[in-house]
Design a protein around this motif. Structure first.
Motif, PDB file in Angstrom:
ATOM      1  N   ASN A 298      32.704  37.614  52.933  1.00 26.76           N
ATOM      2  CA  ASN A 298      32.252  37.150  54.250  1.00 26.76           C
ATOM      3  C   ASN A 298      33.357  36.616  55.159  1.00 26.76           C
ATOM      4  O   ASN A 298      33.092  36.326  56.327  1.00 26.76           O
ATOM      5  N   VAL A 299      34.559  36.511  54.640  1.00 28.51           N
ATOM      6  CA  VAL A 299      35.689  36.060  55.447  1.00 28.51           C
ATOM      7  C   VAL A 299      36.580  37.267  55.737  1.00 28.51           C
ATOM      8  O   VAL A 299      37.041  37.949  54.818  1.00 28.51           O
ATOM      9  N   THR A 300      36.801  37.523  57.002  1.00 34.08           N
ATOM     10  CA  THR A 300      37.581  38.711  57.392  1.00 34.08           C
ATOM     11  C   THR A 300      39.016  38.641  56.905  1.00 34.08           C
ATOM     12  O   THR A 300      39.550  39.603  56.358  1.00 34.08           O
ATOM     13  N   ASP A 304      43.526  33.239  56.717  1.00 40.70           N
ATOM     14  CA  ASP A 304      43.307  32.490  57.953  1.00 40.70           C
ATOM     15  C   ASP A 304      42.648  31.146  57.624  1.00 40.70           C
ATOM     16  O   ASP A 304      41.468  31.082  57.274  1.00 40.70           O
ATOM     17  N   GLU A 305      43.402  30.066  57.750  1.00 40.68           N
ATOM     18  CA  GLU A 305      42.906  28.749  57.357  1.00 40.68           C
ATOM     19  C   GLU A 305      41.650  28.345  58.111  1.00 40.68           C
ATOM     20  O   GLU A 305      40.699  27.809  57.528  1.00 40.68           O
ATOM     21  N   GLU A 306      41.627  28.589  59.394  1.00 38.95           N
ATOM     22  CA  GLU A 306      40.484  28.166  60.201  1.00 38.95           C
ATOM     23  C   GLU A 306      39.226  28.950  59.853  1.00 38.95           C
ATOM     24  O   GLU A 306      38.126  28.400  59.825  1.00 38.95           O
ATOM     25  N   GLU A 307      39.384  30.244  59.599  1.00 42.46           N
ATOM     26  CA  GLU A 307      38.217  31.046  59.228  1.00 42.46           C
ATOM     27  C   GLU A 307      37.673  30.611  57.863  1.00 42.46           C
ATOM     28  O   GLU A 307      36.458  30.494  57.671  1.00 42.46           O
ATOM     29  N   ARG A 309      38.097  27.639  56.491  1.00 46.56           N
ATOM     30  CA  ARG A 309      37.542  26.291  56.678  1.00 46.56           C
ATOM     31  C   ARG A 309      36.126  26.378  57.276  1.00 46.56           C
ATOM     32  O   ARG A 309      35.219  25.662  56.855  1.00 46.56           O
ATOM     33  N   HIS A 310      35.951  27.266  58.266  1.00 47.82           N
ATOM     34  CA  HIS A 310      34.645  27.429  58.900  1.00 47.82           C
ATOM     35  C   HIS A 310      33.601  27.887  57.887  1.00 47.82           C
ATOM     36  O   HIS A 310      32.461  27.392  57.879  1.00 47.82           O
ATOM     37  N   TYR A 311      33.981  28.810  57.003  1.00 47.92           N
ATOM     38  CA  TYR A 311      33.005  29.316  56.034  1.00 47.92           C
ATOM     39  C   TYR A 311      32.692  28.263  54.965  1.00 47.92           C
ATOM     40  O   TYR A 311      31.541  28.152  54.515  1.00 47.92           O
ATOM     41  N   LEU A 312      33.690  27.474  54.582  1.00 48.49           N
ATOM     42  CA  LEU A 312      33.435  26.377  53.636  1.00 48.49           C
ATOM     43  C   LEU A 312      32.454  25.377  54.238  1.00 48.49           C
ATOM     44  O   LEU A 312      31.594  24.830  53.531  1.00 48.49           O
ATOM     45  N   LEU A 364      44.236  32.461  47.640  1.00 49.16           N
ATOM     46  CA  LEU A 364      42.962  32.019  48.195  1.00 49.16           C
ATOM     47  C   LEU A 364      42.436  30.804  47.434  1.00 49.16           C
ATOM     48  O   LEU A 364      41.948  29.844  48.050  1.00 49.16           O
ATOM     49  N   TYR A 365      42.540  30.831  46.115  1.00 51.32           N
ATOM     50  CA  TYR A 365      42.126  29.673  45.313  1.00 51.32           C
ATOM     51  C   TYR A 365      42.917  28.432  45.732  1.00 51.32           C
ATOM     52  O   TYR A 365      42.353  27.340  45.880  1.00 51.32           O
ATOM     53  N   SER A 366      44.214  28.597  45.912  1.00 51.90           N
ATOM     54  CA  SER A 366      45.068  27.463  46.284  1.00 51.90           C
ATOM     55  C   SER A 366      44.709  26.944  47.672  1.00 51.90           C
ATOM     56  O   SER A 366      44.704  25.727  47.909  1.00 51.90           O
ATOM     57  N   LEU A 367      44.408  27.869  48.594  1.00 47.41           N
ATOM     58  CA  LEU A 367      44.039  27.466  49.955  1.00 47.41           C
ATOM     59  C   LEU A 367      42.739  26.663  49.940  1.00 47.41           C
ATOM     60  O   LEU A 367      42.641  25.598  50.584  1.00 47.41           O
TER      61      LEU A 367
END
Length: 454
Positions: A298-300, A304-307, A309-312, A364-367
């Motif tokens: 679901n994340v393009t 992208d940190e902001e994208e 963060r928004h999905y979290l 991605l896990y680390s982010l």
């Protein structure tokens, strides 16, 4: 059972379950009124003191007078820092599972001679009764491997002529036998499910006495019995880090409660397995990979940190994933700033990800490890820090090792039975009272009404 009977029962239970729910509901304000600590933890997360143990220690706070100050997490096995233990055997390029099992059971680090003897005892203890694999494990297979393991443990009790002997020598024998056979019970139960339920080929490899516990798991699991040294060493580290975590975790406390009732070893360990399988306990490791796959779907742009963060935030707001409002693998009942097991494990995870070409997944896990505490802190009232726990990385590692998801929690059980055994022995040696906490009754008293007048 006939279809008409099934339909009748389903209609009845659907109707009366609503009655159970309505009559069973308790006003949450009453818990505060009577000073009941839900989950046996107060509003600040401090657990109700239920016992004393010398097996391990978990530290997430510093006590300063009446205040509890969050601190970096610490975990000690028999007084030894888990960091020192893992560094000790990895720096010498040794497997650690058997060595740390010895430590937890006997309260001392073994000499070379003691460790060699202990490995021989474990290997001599892993044999299953004749035809047990065919008659017990292969019969009535289940996709729920924890249930299959429970069935096997309870059936093993019928082969033990000294099942009710609670002497420490006999209980130690029983524990060593179960510790040794757990890898086989787990892997063979999966093979039964894979063959009979999923219609795949069946293969049963016997363990090799020259291999470590971790090597034998991979040897028995894989069709070709092949594995790399790195794979085995990382599985070995995972087993050590999952081996023990204090007397208050749900499955270990279950072990001690059953033990305090005077029940046999097989019953206590079976109960612990069924506790561990719960999604709020050991079953949590299965949820993290599902969540991560959902995020990737679901994340393009996963970089992208902001994208991200928004999905979290959407997950936390119950608008995404399973809509339960949980970011799995985040937070712990005791640890505040960090889970030492997760910090240790992350180094192993990075090595395996590089070897498997999974650097993007690791990134991605680390982010998410970095962003999730910020998102949770912004949305929720937090009385202590939120840190990643070991479950966050466990499923990722098992996936990279080719371990099927049905075996994630059984791998946890294969490690944690060591801690259960140590706590069972400690409870038997020290306790002379059954564990029986109090419950406040708020029942309404009623006058009996004859059946003709109801």
């Amino acid at each position: 059972m006939q279809d008409t009977d099934k339909e009748m029962i389903e209609n009845y239970t659907e109707k009366y379950s609503k009655l159970c729910e309505a009559n069973g509901l308790i006003d949450k304000n009453l818990f505060d009124l009577y000073g009941v600590k839900r989950g046996l933890r107060d509003i600040n997360g401090k657990g109700v003191l239920a016992g004393i143990t010398k097996v391990s220690q978990i530290k997430g706070f510093e006590e300063q007078g009446d205040q509890r100050i969050p601190c970096e997490g610490k975990l000690y096995y028999r007084g030894y820092d888990i960091n020192d233990l893992v560094n000790g055997f990895t720096s010498n390029n040794r497997f650690g599972c058997e060595e740390i099992t010895y430590l937890l059971l006997f309260s001392a680090l073994p000499t070379k001679e003691q460790l060699a003897e202990f490995k021989e005892i474990l290997a001599a203890s892993w044999d299953l009764p004749k035809n047990f694999v065919r008659d017990v494990i292969m019969k009535a297979p289940s996709k729920d491997i924890m249930n299959s393991m429970t069935k096997s443990v309870l059936t093993l009790a019928s082969y033990d002529d000294k099942i009710d002997d609670l002497g420490s020598d006999n209980v130690l024998r029983q524990c060593l036998n179960l510790i040794s056979t757990f890898p086989r019970l787990a892997v063979y139960a999966y093979h039964a499910h894979n063959h009979y339920d999923l219609d795949n080929s069946l293969y049963i490899h016997r363990p090799n006495k020259n291999l470590s516990v971790a090597e034998n798991i991979l040897h028995m699991l894989r069709p070709d019995t092949e594995y790399t040294e790195l794979e085995a060493k990382i599985l070995d580290a995972a087993l050590v880090l999952h081996m023990e975590h204090g007397g208050g975790n749900n499955s270990t406390f279950t072990t001690r409660v059953i033990t305090s009732a005077g029940s046999d070893t097989y019953s206590a360990i079976a109960a612990a397995i069924l506790s561990l399988k719960g999604p709020k306990h050991g079953g949590a490791s299965n949820k993290v990979p599902d969540m991560m796959q959902n995020i990737k779907d679901n994340v393009t742009d996963p970089t992208d940190e902001e994208e991200v963060r928004h999905y979290l935030t959407k997950i936390l707001d119950k608008q995404a994933f399973d809509r339960r409002g949980l970011i799995y693998g985040m937070g712990h009942a005791v640890y505040t700033l960090s889970d030492p097991r997760a910090l240790i494990f992350k180094g192993f995870v990075k090595k395996l990800a590089e070897a498997k070409g999974r650097q993007a997944d690791f990134a991605l896990y680390s982010l998410i490890e970095r962003l999730a505490p910020e998102v949770i802190g912004a949305k929720r009232r937090i009385y202590k820090g939120v840190c990643v726990n070991i479950d966050y990385y466990s499923g990722f590692v098992y996936n990279m090792l080719g371990i099927p998801m049905q075996l994630y929690t059984p791998m946890f059980a294969t490690a944690r039975i060591v801690g259960w055994s140590a706590h069972r022995l400690e409870e038997l040696i020290n306790a002379d009272k059954i564990i029986r906490p109090a419950y406040k009754s708020i029942v309404t008293l009623n006058e009996y009404v004859d059946i003709e007048e109801r």
